[in-house]
Write an enzyme that holds these catalytic residues in place. Structure first.
Site, PDB file in Angstrom:
ATOM      1  N   PRO A 204       0.834  -1.208   0.000  1.00  0.00           N
ATOM      2  CG  PRO A 204      -0.744  -1.529   1.677  1.00  0.00           C
ATOM      3  CD  PRO A 204       0.499  -2.106   1.104  1.00  0.00           C
ATOM      4  N   GLY A 205       0.470   2.229  -0.790  1.00  0.00           N
ATOM      5  CA  GLY A 205       1.181   3.503  -0.787  1.00  0.00           C
ATOM      6  C   GLY A 205       2.420   3.553  -1.651  1.00  0.00           C
ATOM      7  CE  LYS A 208      -1.175  -1.191  -5.054  1.00  0.00           C
ATOM      8  NZ  LYS A 208      -0.486  -0.697  -3.856  1.00  0.00           N
ATOM      9  CB  THR A 209      -3.935   4.686  -7.195  1.00  0.00           C
ATOM     10  OG1 THR A 209      -4.326   3.513  -6.482  1.00  0.00           O
ATOM     11  CG2 THR A 209      -5.163   5.358  -7.743  1.00  0.00           C
ATOM     12  CG  HIS A 424      13.551   0.422  28.265  1.00  0.00           C
ATOM     13  ND1 HIS A 424      12.986  -0.788  28.598  1.00  0.00           N
ATOM     14  CD2 HIS A 424      13.452   0.515  26.928  1.00  0.00           C
ATOM     15  CE1 HIS A 424      12.574  -1.391  27.508  1.00  0.00           C
ATOM     16  NE2 HIS A 424      12.837  -0.618  26.461  1.00  0.00           N
ATOM     17  CD  GLU A 425      13.769   3.898  24.758  1.00  0.00           C
ATOM     18  OE1 GLU A 425      14.457   3.534  23.793  1.00  0.00           O
ATOM     19  OE2 GLU A 425      12.630   3.424  24.989  1.00  0.00           O
ATOM     20  CG  HIS A 428      16.588  -0.342  23.531  1.00  0.00           C
ATOM     21  ND1 HIS A 428      16.454  -1.682  23.248  1.00  0.00           N
ATOM     22  CD2 HIS A 428      15.387   0.060  24.010  1.00  0.00           C
ATOM     23  CE1 HIS A 428      15.221  -2.065  23.581  1.00  0.00           C
ATOM     24  NE2 HIS A 428      14.552  -1.023  24.050  1.00  0.00           N
ATOM     25  CG  ASP A 500      11.801  -3.417  23.672  1.00  0.00           C
ATOM     26  OD1 ASP A 500      11.484  -2.819  22.634  1.00  0.00           O
ATOM     27  OD2 ASP A 500      12.286  -2.863  24.680  1.00  0.00           O
TER      28      ASP A 500
HETATM   29  P1  ADP Z   1      -1.312   2.768  -3.792  1.00  0.00           P
HETATM   30  O1  ADP Z   1      -0.111   1.988  -4.265  1.00  0.00           O
HETATM   31  O2  ADP Z   1      -1.760   2.300  -2.448  1.00  0.00           O
HETATM   32  O3  ADP Z   1      -2.393   2.863  -4.806  1.00  0.00           O
HETATM   33  P2  ADP Z   1      -1.126   5.570  -4.261  1.00  0.00           P
HETATM   34  O4  ADP Z   1      -0.776   5.510  -5.695  1.00  0.00           O
HETATM   35  O5  ADP Z   1      -2.518   5.908  -3.937  1.00  0.00           O
HETATM   36  O6  ADP Z   1      -0.721   4.226  -3.531  1.00  0.00           O
HETATM   37  O7  ADP Z   1      -0.108   6.574  -3.554  1.00  0.00           O
HETATM   38  C1  ADP Z   1      -0.517   7.448  -2.545  1.00  0.00           C
HETATM   39  C2  ADP Z   1       0.213   8.753  -2.629  1.00  0.00           C
HETATM   40  O8  ADP Z   1       1.592   8.606  -2.308  1.00  0.00           O
HETATM   41  C3  ADP Z   1       0.207   9.350  -4.018  1.00  0.00           C
HETATM   42  O9  ADP Z   1      -0.930  10.110  -4.220  1.00  0.00           O
HETATM   43  C4  ADP Z   1       1.459  10.193  -4.020  1.00  0.00           C
HETATM   44  O10 ADP Z   1       1.213  11.446  -3.455  1.00  0.00           O
HETATM   45  C5  ADP Z   1       2.399   9.447  -3.108  1.00  0.00           C
HETATM   46  N1  ADP Z   1       3.331   8.617  -3.870  1.00  0.00           N
HETATM   47  C6  ADP Z   1       3.435   7.270  -3.813  1.00  0.00           C
HETATM   48  N2  ADP Z   1       4.418   6.834  -4.602  1.00  0.00           N
HETATM   49  C7  ADP Z   1       4.969   7.907  -5.194  1.00  0.00           C
HETATM   50  C8  ADP Z   1       6.043   8.099  -6.136  1.00  0.00           C
HETATM   51  N3  ADP Z   1       6.767   7.066  -6.622  1.00  0.00           N
HETATM   52  N4  ADP Z   1       6.315   9.352  -6.526  1.00  0.00           N
HETATM   53  C9  ADP Z   1       5.624  10.397  -6.045  1.00  0.00           C
HETATM   54  N5  ADP Z   1       4.605  10.285  -5.174  1.00  0.00           N
HETATM   55  C10 ADP Z   1       4.274   9.057  -4.729  1.00  0.00           C
HETATM   56 ZN    ZN Z   2      12.501  -0.899  24.460  1.00  0.00          ZN
HETATM   57 MG    MG Z   3      -4.390   2.580  -4.615  1.00  0.00          MG
END
Ligand code: ADP
Ligand code: ZN
Ligand code: MG
Length: 611
Positions: A204-205, A208-209, A424-425, A428, A500
């Site tokens: 995700p992110g 792709k879209t 603790h920190e 680490h 941890d």
């Molecule tokens: P997904 O893979 O989940 O469809 P999106 O295409 O919706 O992800 O990406 C979400 C947002 O992250 C995009 O609208 C853009 O702003 C940013 N983003 C992700 N990848 C890139 C990339 N390679 N270059 C520039 N912006 C990116």
């Molecule tokens: Zn810790």
């Molecule tokens: Mg998407």
């Protein structure tokens, strides 16, 4: 019904128009006599006129004896000019009061009509709106087998390939598709078959879209997009007919691109669904398979689909002739991250000194969406502080915010709790700093964030795809550093180490069952058989190994952890002075950046230890 409403509407409109026209005529009827212009001229010359008011081309004339009259002049000419042409003496004209009025007549009408007309217009508008709603509802009920597929129309701000950073191979693959749609002949002449389906796979992110939108922007052919979940939403039993409709629409405007986002919503393995409704999905999926087979050899429709779960897709979808091209979108590496940050820094006032490379270094594992979010958070921080530009520190602060949630400085922490967190920190950080194979420490903090009481940020120097066994051993020891430090300093442990411990156990299990890093068990990958899916979550499958193997695995996991524990213990107990120094610095400053931390450690001249 519809016609009746329409008639009522027209009836009302006509009535209003009629009454309006009638009142105008009535008004004109009572008006004063109209004089020809030559008579007006003559009357001016012998002083019979005292005033003239010009309203556009109409002259309202006031006579010496108080009576009124009107006259018309030509469109183009001004009044004085016209009168001169009729032989008016300039001296006589000077005695006449001439006023030019703009729209005052209109204003008068408006003041009378608006209060009466407005309620009527409002009522009509309300009726109109209700009719339209009713009409829309009826249409929707009859057309739910139709898809709500959307046609993308290119505009000035549409996304192009240059707006997508990194992802070189993916872009190259898609450029080919675009090229194909632009010059199909070139490829067909070579006897090449049109790529039918391209599947974008990535976490995700990863963009792709975004990339699909870039294809839409670049290709210059009709681009239809639909989210797979829309095939089956709302009414059960329409998935298949919607699919047919979608493909028919795309084919009608070939060459074209059809983009199905989140295809895993319908493309899951058939027959593995749990819970209701998967029959529906199966039918929809079957229909997609049928449609994609149904493309003729030279049908110029390319189906683009995106998913973040390629592992759960039905094999039939992945067969040649359907989604035969599969492109993986990798998580961005350091250079890509810098490029993505630069893209999202556009339009934001950054301070001159900002080094995006440094930000990229601190953000391994961030997706494109995370980075976009990061830049936005930085802008918000700067705006809230009423600064005119974004500083490097704003961006760094946002990194942690995106990673771990917002800082919670306000939370009341007892001094004892604070001291425990500091040690603790420090534990680490000390273990990490002592081991050769550990990644460098970027930051140590006891400001609580999200759910964490404090945190130690260590990051690899470069993005790494491969990690070795000794690096993992160092990681395990580092993760246990906090636990060990608490034990050494306070003689007991707190709940602060539970997260941890969980991570340590997970990592150790992976070392044994996936990476084959246990000598005793050797290079075997253990796992579970096909997972059953429920609401997108693995329900746990059957173990594909015996109970004996399970016992051995557990023993090996324990081995890894106890070696790491011994190592952490050795470091912490033999370097308590350093531990205390770090903890004291933390209690004083709350946050130690890389340089401050290194200064403390270096002052003790520690010898690096190999894990
Ligand atoms: P997904 O893979 O989940 O469809 P999106 O295409 O919706 O992800 O990406 C979400 C947002 O992250 C995009 O609208 C853009 O702003 C940013 N983003 C992700 N990848 C890139 C990339 N390679 N270059 C520039 N912006 C990116
Ligand atoms: Zn810790
Ligand atoms: Mg998407």
């Amino acid at each position: 019904m519809k016609f009746l409403y329409k008639n009522v509407f027209w009836a009302i409109t006509i009535l209003i128009a009629l009454s309006f026209a009638f009142s105008l005529v009535a008004e004109l009827g009572t008006a004063s006599p109209t004089l020809p212009l030559n008579e007006v001229a003559a009357k001016i010359n012998d002083g019979g006129i005292t005033a003239i008011t010009v309203r556009e081309n109409t002259l309202a004339i006031t006579m010496k004896d108080g009576t009124a009259a009107t006259a018309e002049k030509e469109n183009e000419a001004g009044l004085t000019e016209t009168l001169k042409n009729y032989g008016v003496d300039p001296l006589a004209l000077a005695k006449v009061k001439i006023a030019v009025e703009g729209q005052s007549g209109g204003r008068f009408w408006a003041s009378v009509l608006i209060p009466t007309l407005l309620p009527i217009i409002a009522m009509v508008a309300i009726f109109w709106f209700i009719f339209r709603q009713a009409k829309g509802g009826a249409n929707q009920a009859f057309s739910f087998g139709k898809s709500n597929i959307r046609l993308f129309s290119p505009s000035k701000d549409s996304v192009m390939f240059k707006d997508v950073a990194g992802l070189k191979e993916t872009k190259r693959e898609l450029e080919e598709v675009v090229d194909f749609l632009k010059n199909p002949k070139k490829f067909l002449d070579m006897g090449a078959r049109i790529p039918r389906g391209v599947l974008l796979m990535g976490a995700p992110g990863t963009g792709k879209t975004l990339l699909a939108r870039a294809v839409a922007g670049e290709s210059g052919v009709p681009f239809f997009h639909i989210s797979a979940s829309e095939f089956v939403e709302m009414f059960v039993g329409v998935g298949a007919s919607r699919t047919r409709d979608v493909f028919a629409t795309a084919k009608k405007s070939a060459p074209s691109i059809l983009f199905i986002d989140e295809i895993d919503a319908i493309g899951r393995h058939r027959g593995s669904g749990m819970g209701g409704g998967h029959d529906e999905r199966e039918q929809t999926l079957n229909q997609i398979l049928v449609e994609m087979d149904g493309f003729e050899r030279d049908t110029q429709v390319v189906v683009l689909a995106a998913t973040n779960r390629p592992d759960v897709l039905d094999e039939a979808l992945l067969r040649p002739g359907r989604f035969d091209r599969r492109v993986a979108l990798d998580s961005p590496d350091i250079a890509d991250r810098e490029a993505i940050l630069a893209i999202h820094a556009k339009g934001k006032p950054l301070e001159q000194t900002i080094d995006l490379r440094k930000v990229a270094t601190r953000t391994p594992g961030f997706s494109g969406a995370d980075l976009a979010n990061l830049m936005n958070e930085a802008a918000i921080l700067a705006a809230r502080a009423n600064r005119s530009s974004i500083t490097q520190q704003d961006i760094f602060d946002s990194v942690e915010k995106v990673m771990m949630g917002p800082e919670r400085r306000g939370r009341a922490i007892s001094p004892k709790e604070r001291e425990i967190t500091a040690y603790h920190e420090a534990g680490h950080a000390l273990v990490a700093a002592s081991l050769v194979n550990s990644d460098p420490i970027h930051k140590v903090s006891i400001v609580s964030r999200g759910f964490a009481g404090g945190y130690t940020l260590k990051l690899p120097l470069e993005d790494v795809r491969l990690r070795t066994r000794s690096q993992f051993a160092a990681d395990l020891a580092m993760m246990l550093g906090g636990y060990v430090a608490e034990q050494e300093m306070f003689g007991e442990m707190s709940t602060g180490a539970s997260n941890d411990l969980q991570k340590v156990s997970e990592l150790a299990r992976r070392l044994v069952t996936q990476y084959g890093m246990s000598e005793k068990i050797g290079p075997i990958a253990f796992g579970t058989t096909e997972e059953t899916m429920f609401l997108g979550h693995a329900m746990g499958g059957e173990k594909n190994y015996s109970e004996t193997a399970a016992t051995e695995i557990d023993a090996e996991i324990k081995g890894f952890i106890s070696r790491a524990y011994a190592l952490a213990k050795k470091i912490v107990s033999s370097r308590k002075k350093v531990l205390t120094a770090i903890a004291d610095a933390l209690l004083e400053k709350e946050v130690l950046e890389q340089d401050d931390f290194n200064a403390i450690v270096q002052s003790f001249k520690l010898k690096p230890i190999a894990a």
